[in-house]
Structure formats: structure tokens, C-alpha cells
Design a protein around this motif. Structure first.
Motif, PDB file in Angstrom:
ATOM      1  N   LEU A 151       0.803  -1.219   0.000  1.00  0.00           N
ATOM      2  CA  LEU A 151       0.000   0.000   0.000  1.00  0.00           C
ATOM      3  C   LEU A 151       0.839   1.275   0.000  1.00  0.00           C
ATOM      4  O   LEU A 151       0.356   2.339  -0.400  1.00  0.00           O
ATOM      5  CB  LEU A 151      -0.906   0.024   1.229  1.00  0.00           C
ATOM      6  CG  LEU A 151      -1.948  -1.096   1.345  1.00  0.00           C
ATOM      7  CD1 LEU A 151      -2.624  -1.034   2.712  1.00  0.00           C
ATOM      8  CD2 LEU A 151      -2.978  -0.989   0.237  1.00  0.00           C
ATOM      9  N   ARG A 152       2.068   1.174   0.434  1.00  0.00           N
ATOM     10  CA  ARG A 152       2.870   2.365   0.720  1.00  0.00           C
ATOM     11  C   ARG A 152       3.020   3.310  -0.479  1.00  0.00           C
ATOM     12  O   ARG A 152       3.030   4.530  -0.332  1.00  0.00           O
ATOM     13  CB  ARG A 152       4.253   1.930   1.208  1.00  0.00           C
ATOM     14  CG  ARG A 152       5.035   3.021   1.925  1.00  0.00           C
ATOM     15  CD  ARG A 152       6.380   2.486   2.408  1.00  0.00           C
ATOM     16  NE  ARG A 152       6.205   1.292   3.233  1.00  0.00           N
ATOM     17  CZ  ARG A 152       5.980   1.316   4.552  1.00  0.00           C
ATOM     18  NH1 ARG A 152       5.883   2.481   5.167  1.00  0.00           N
ATOM     19  NH2 ARG A 152       5.845   0.190   5.232  1.00  0.00           N
ATOM     20  N   GLY A 153       3.119   2.773  -1.666  1.00  0.00           N
ATOM     21  CA  GLY A 153       3.333   3.613  -2.836  1.00  0.00           C
ATOM     22  C   GLY A 153       2.065   4.159  -3.467  1.00  0.00           C
ATOM     23  O   GLY A 153       2.136   4.834  -4.491  1.00  0.00           O
ATOM     24  N   LYS A 154       0.915   3.880  -2.870  1.00  0.00           N
ATOM     25  CA  LYS A 154      -0.351   4.340  -3.446  1.00  0.00           C
ATOM     26  C   LYS A 154      -0.620   5.797  -3.081  1.00  0.00           C
ATOM     27  O   LYS A 154      -0.115   6.322  -2.087  1.00  0.00           O
ATOM     28  CB  LYS A 154      -1.506   3.470  -2.952  1.00  0.00           C
ATOM     29  CG  LYS A 154      -1.329   1.979  -3.237  1.00  0.00           C
ATOM     30  CD  LYS A 154      -1.228   1.680  -4.715  1.00  0.00           C
ATOM     31  CE  LYS A 154      -1.143   0.180  -4.964  1.00  0.00           C
ATOM     32  NZ  LYS A 154      -0.952  -0.146  -6.393  1.00  0.00           N
ATOM     33  N   ASP A 155      -1.444   6.424  -3.900  1.00  0.00           N
ATOM     34  CA  ASP A 155      -1.866   7.795  -3.592  1.00  0.00           C
ATOM     35  C   ASP A 155      -3.024   7.822  -2.607  1.00  0.00           C
ATOM     36  O   ASP A 155      -3.236   8.829  -1.918  1.00  0.00           O
ATOM     37  CB  ASP A 155      -2.268   8.513  -4.875  1.00  0.00           C
ATOM     38  CG  ASP A 155      -1.088   8.696  -5.818  1.00  0.00           C
ATOM     39  OD1 ASP A 155      -0.094   9.320  -5.398  1.00  0.00           O
ATOM     40  OD2 ASP A 155      -1.149   8.197  -6.955  1.00  0.00           O
ATOM     41  N   ALA A 156      -3.794   6.738  -2.541  1.00  0.00           N
ATOM     42  CA  ALA A 156      -4.919   6.653  -1.612  1.00  0.00           C
ATOM     43  C   ALA A 156      -5.370   5.204  -1.507  1.00  0.00           C
ATOM     44  O   ALA A 156      -5.035   4.366  -2.356  1.00  0.00           O
ATOM     45  CB  ALA A 156      -6.079   7.537  -2.066  1.00  0.00           C
ATOM     46  N   ILE A 157      -6.135   4.922  -0.467  1.00  0.00           N
ATOM     47  CA  ILE A 157      -6.713   3.600  -0.238  1.00  0.00           C
ATOM     48  C   ILE A 157      -8.224   3.777  -0.142  1.00  0.00           C
ATOM     49  O   ILE A 157      -8.717   4.636   0.603  1.00  0.00           O
ATOM     50  CB  ILE A 157      -6.179   2.975   1.062  1.00  0.00           C
ATOM     51  CG1 ILE A 157      -4.641   2.896   1.027  1.00  0.00           C
ATOM     52  CG2 ILE A 157      -6.778   1.588   1.299  1.00  0.00           C
ATOM     53  CD1 ILE A 157      -4.017   2.685   2.398  1.00  0.00           C
ATOM     54  N   TYR A 158      -8.950   2.971  -0.906  1.00  0.00           N
ATOM     55  CA  TYR A 158     -10.419   3.023  -0.901  1.00  0.00           C
ATOM     56  C   TYR A 158     -10.907   1.734  -0.272  1.00  0.00           C
ATOM     57  O   TYR A 158     -10.746   0.654  -0.835  1.00  0.00           O
ATOM     58  CB  TYR A 158     -10.915   3.186  -2.339  1.00  0.00           C
ATOM     59  CG  TYR A 158     -12.382   3.532  -2.469  1.00  0.00           C
ATOM     60  CD1 TYR A 158     -12.986   4.454  -1.626  1.00  0.00           C
ATOM     61  CD2 TYR A 158     -13.161   2.960  -3.478  1.00  0.00           C
ATOM     62  CE1 TYR A 158     -14.319   4.785  -1.763  1.00  0.00           C
ATOM     63  CE2 TYR A 158     -14.494   3.289  -3.631  1.00  0.00           C
ATOM     64  CZ  TYR A 158     -15.072   4.201  -2.774  1.00  0.00           C
ATOM     65  OH  TYR A 158     -16.396   4.526  -2.918  1.00  0.00           O
ATOM     66  N   PHE A 159     -11.527   1.862   0.902  1.00  0.00           N
ATOM     67  CA  PHE A 159     -11.825   0.715   1.753  1.00  0.00           C
ATOM     68  C   PHE A 159     -13.328   0.496   1.848  1.00  0.00           C
ATOM     69  O   PHE A 159     -14.099   1.458   1.895  1.00  0.00           O
ATOM     70  CB  PHE A 159     -11.240   0.977   3.145  1.00  0.00           C
ATOM     71  CG  PHE A 159     -11.214  -0.211   4.070  1.00  0.00           C
ATOM     72  CD1 PHE A 159     -10.176  -1.120   4.024  1.00  0.00           C
ATOM     73  CD2 PHE A 159     -12.232  -0.406   4.994  1.00  0.00           C
ATOM     74  CE1 PHE A 159     -10.138  -2.210   4.887  1.00  0.00           C
ATOM     75  CE2 PHE A 159     -12.207  -1.484   5.853  1.00  0.00           C
ATOM     76  CZ  PHE A 159     -11.162  -2.395   5.795  1.00  0.00           C
TER      77      PHE A 159
END
Length: 359
Positions: A69-77
């Protein structure tokens, strides 16, 4: 055509209705992308973590999950929780692991009264109500300090200790965040919520930090209210609220009350922010996995779609965020509603209507 802005987003539908509402939110964001003329692109990676993953692997997410997840711009949960997995295992194994691992210390939960949605509050019929709960999201009552011991003593011998943790750093940064947010709103007011009359250490520290920070914001109204009195105020005098800041537990409970007063937990959006932007932030509806209606196609997608709007704003796309929120309001005003808010529409119908109303 190469997009001017490309955003890498991890989608974690997880459990129950989470899969349905994340799909709805993604459909809305894909419509935003399609209407951007190549200016915006969302690069999705969907991850199969959650209770089904736990059944197969014994963990809710892999050991290197945070690295993924670290390199993502956002997390959609979506939502985590299923009857086959104890709630504390599913929560700590996925959602809180991400929140704490990425220091997502500010949880934002707007309380929005939508047109066409009946509120149990009579004041909502003729009063403009709009406030936001700012929740300390990294320590407090959910710090995870404690344990269980003395189980070998036999019947009724076991002892459990659950310690709340309040730090000057943690209190100051969330309180300052709330004041900065209040400065952007029509009513520049911050209401601090504690139970410092009974919890004389951690919450008195919170009160002390609130007074110190407030001195730096002479243009912002302030009040300090005990959590039981604030619960009553949510019902009796909601017109006096703008930004409500509270500890992890108190804000969790109060924000659910606010969502219920707005008409349904299915409407409630939230953002778990790392305001320093050292790590990706995570956006999720408040409503949970709802196993009783999962898979029936009747869940309310508005909380997840509203969370997508918060994500757009965080990604530096405020105009697109406003388009999504306006489309939600147009849809409810047209009477297109799921059954939790008195309608008959299914999840897909509401989602299609919101897309049609994007303009």
C-alpha cells in the motif's frame, strides 16, 4: 492520450456489503475519469484482503501488506467484519493495522443532511444543519495497550487491562487540525469533547492542550463539553455545532449518532488522513459490513460514494469532489433512495442515478 494526472489507488472491498459499495464508488470515479477528457486517470489495484482471506491464510492481510500500500496515492476501503471471525481480530488485523501503520491520525466524519432524506430530528425540517466530527485516530482508547492475564487462576480469575493513551503530540495535532478546519467553514467554531471530570489524567491533558491551542486561534469560537452533555446537544441543539473534536472512542460514538440523526449510517462518509502525507490516506463508509443484507444488492452506496468525494478532495481535485457531492444531493432530492432511508431503489439504481447527475 496520456493523462495529465494519474492516481494509484488501492481498493480493499473486504467483507459483506463492502464489496458492493466499493464497486459503486469505483463506478462513479470511473465516470469522473471518463468525463475528464484524459485529464484524470485512476490506476486501480484491488486487493482481496478481509475475512475470506483470513479463512485461507490465517491473517486478514499479508505480512507485506503495508509495503504493497505504501506507494499508493490513496486507499479506498469497504468494510471489515464477518460472523466467522471475532470482531476484534478482523478490526485489528486490517483496518486498524493500516490506520496505525500509516499514522492516519485524523479521522473526518461529516454529518450531512441530504435533501429528500427524513431525519428523526424535527429541527432538520426548517434549520440548516451541517457539522463535522474530527476524531483522533491513532491513540486514546483504541491505542491497543493492555492485555489479559491470570487465566490459570481458574474460574473468574482472569484479569483484563485496557489502557487509554493520551500524548501531548497526539492531542495537539488533532486539536490544531480541528481549528484549521473550522477556519474554512462558515461557522468558525470548535467544540472539544472529553469526560475529564471522571477521567482525570488523559482527558485533563486533552483539555489543557485544547486551551493552549485555542490561544493561537482568537478568531475561532470554542467550547468544552462533556461527552454525555454533547450527546444531548447533538439532539437538542445541533444548530450550534460546526467542528466537533474528540478522542478516538468518544468521536466514534458521536459520529454514529450524528449519522443516525442525518437519516442513516448508510449515508456517512469518512476519511482516515495522514495529513503530513508521508503515507497514503484511507477513505471508507462508516456503516460496516452489514452481513444481514450482504449480497442482496440493496445496501446504500452513498456513504462509500461520499467517501470517494472526500478522496477526490484529498487528491487535489476539489471541483470533481463537489460534482460528486452535488450528484448525491440531486439523487436524494429526486427520491431515488435505498430502503434504509425510506426508498425502494437498489444499490445499482442509486449508483446509476448519481452517475447520471454528475452533469
Amino acid at each position: 492520450m496520456t493523462a495529465a494526472q494519474q492516481f494509484r489507488i488501492a481498493a480493499i472491498p473486504a467483507d459483506g456489503v463492502g464489496t458492493e459499495v466499493v464497486a459503486a464508488g469505483r463506478a462513479v470515479l470511473d465516470a469522473i475519469q471518463a468525463s475528464s477528457g484524459g485529464r484524470i486517470a485512476f490506476d486501480w489495484e484491488e486487493l482481496p484482503w478481509g475475512s475470506a482471506y483470513y479463512a485461507e491464510h490465517g491473517v486478514l492481510m499479508p505480512d507485506d501488506g503495508l509495503d504493497v500500500l505504501r506507494g499508493k496515492d490513496a486507499i479506498y476501503f469497504g468494510a471489515v467484519g464477518w460472523p466467522t471471525v471475532p470482531d476484534h481480530v478482523s478490526l485489528w488485523g486490517l483496518r486498524l493495522k493500516i490506520c496505525q501503520g500509516f499514522d492516519q491520525w485524523a479521522n473526518i466524519r461529516p454529518v450531512t443532511f441530504l435533501p429528500g432524506i427524513t431525519s428523526p430530528l424535527r429541527k432538520a425540517d426548517d434549520t440548516d444543519l451541517d457539522w463535522v466530527v474530527v476524531r483522533e485516530n491513532s491513540e486514546g482508547e483504541y491505542a491497543g495497550f493492555g492485555g489479559r492475564n491470570f487465566g490459570a487462576r481458574g474460574e473468574k480469575g482472569e484479569v483484563a487491562v485496557q489502557s487509554s493513551v493520551f500524548t501531548e503530540v497526539g492531542c495537539e495535532r488533532i486539536i490544531r487540525f480541528a481549528f484549521d478546519l473550522a477556519r474554512t467553514r462558515a461557522r468558525k467554531k470548535v467544540s472539544s469533547v472529553t469526560k475529564s471530570n471522571a477521567q482525570q489524567y488523559g482527558m485533563v491533558l486533552w483539555d489543557d492542550m485544547f486551551r493552549r491551542v485555542a490561544a493561537d486561534y482568537p478568531d475561532v469560537e470554542t467550547e468544552s463539553v462533556l461527552v454525555d452533555a454533547m450527546s444531548a446537544k447533538f439532539v437538542l441543539h445541533p444548530e450550534d455545532l460546526s467542528v466537533v473534536v474528540a478522542s478516538n472512542l468518544n468521536a466514534d460514538i458521536l459520529s454514529d449518532l450524528g449519522s443516525a440523526l442525518a437519516g442513516s449510517l448508510g449515508l456517512a462518509a469518512s476519511a482516515n488522513l495522514n495529513p503530513d502525507r508521508r503515507y497514503p490516506s484511507m477513505f471508507e463508509p462508516v456503516h460496516g459490513s452489514a452481513p444481514d443484507i450482504a449480497g442482496q444488492g440493496v445496501c446504500n452506496p452513498i456513504g462509500a460514494i461520499g467517501s470517494a468525494a472526500l478522496m477526490l478532495d484529498h487528491l487535489g481535485l476539489p471541483d470533481e469532489a463537489k460534482r460528486v457531492q452535488a450528484a448525491i444531493e440531486a439523487t436524494t432530492a429526486q427520491g431515488v433512495r435505498t430502503r434504509d432511508v425510506g426508498g425502494t431503489a437498489d444499490t445499482e439504481t442509486v449508483t446509476r442515478a448519481i452517475i447520471a447527475n454528475l452533469g
